[in-house]
Design a protein around this motif. Sequence first.
Motif: not given
Length: 266
Positions: A229, A216, A232, A227
């Motif tokens: 958002s 990831r 997320e 980030f």
Amino acid sequence: MFFYVSKIFWMIAAPSTLLPLIALAGLAVSLRWRRLGMTLATLGVVGLLLIGLGPFGRMLLVPLEGRFPPYSEDGRRVDGIVVLGGSELPGISAARGQPSFQESAERILAMGELARRYPQARIVVAGGSGRLGESPMQEADVVRMALPQIGLAEERVTFETASRNTEENARLAKALVKPGPDENWLLVTSAYHMPRAVGCFRAAGFPVTAYPVDFRTTGNPGYFRLFSSVAEGLGFFELALREWIGLSVYYFTGRIGSPLPGPQPG
């Protein structure tokens, strides 16, 4: 009991649940005790923003994903491949009539690729259902539906369908395949989950070679990169937090022998 307690605990302790509950509780408390209530509400909202936009989730995932390096050929014969379940979406698969997976579907893609690379290897998919309630399909059923899509014959695959968590994956997979003392088995699971998974297989007396997939992060914690958002960032943070809690609980309850299992010397 352990399975049910862990599931119920995380339903409440997940930051995306806990922090809004704290904020709502604060608003309710403020009707009578304004200062205390507003403090709680602020704590919940600010916590969501900090965790969601800050780099903390990435920072927690990087050491987990970096614990085991990507697999490279070492000249040893590969006798078997264990693929851990958890990437399947049984409810959607049952409703839509086609296999559906979440982000960790690389586990299934890796199974197909390894099956072609090692045609003599035994293949085991370990995983029943990690849900508290009944599932319309088992994880194994979803994988069976996907086998033609990755060009893998069903008769090559053995399914372990009773396990509900990582400790049971290891114990029941060993009982099913009865690996020999000199056999080399690859373990396929998400990179962030590999330390706990390898620890469980070692504790079960089933030595495995890590084949991490589903990375990831790039390996860079990005201390000053936000980030895009809140959703997320929360996703990253909860994924990492759940794994770190899992490692701690498994270690203190004797399910793994090290707080952060890693590669063994040699």
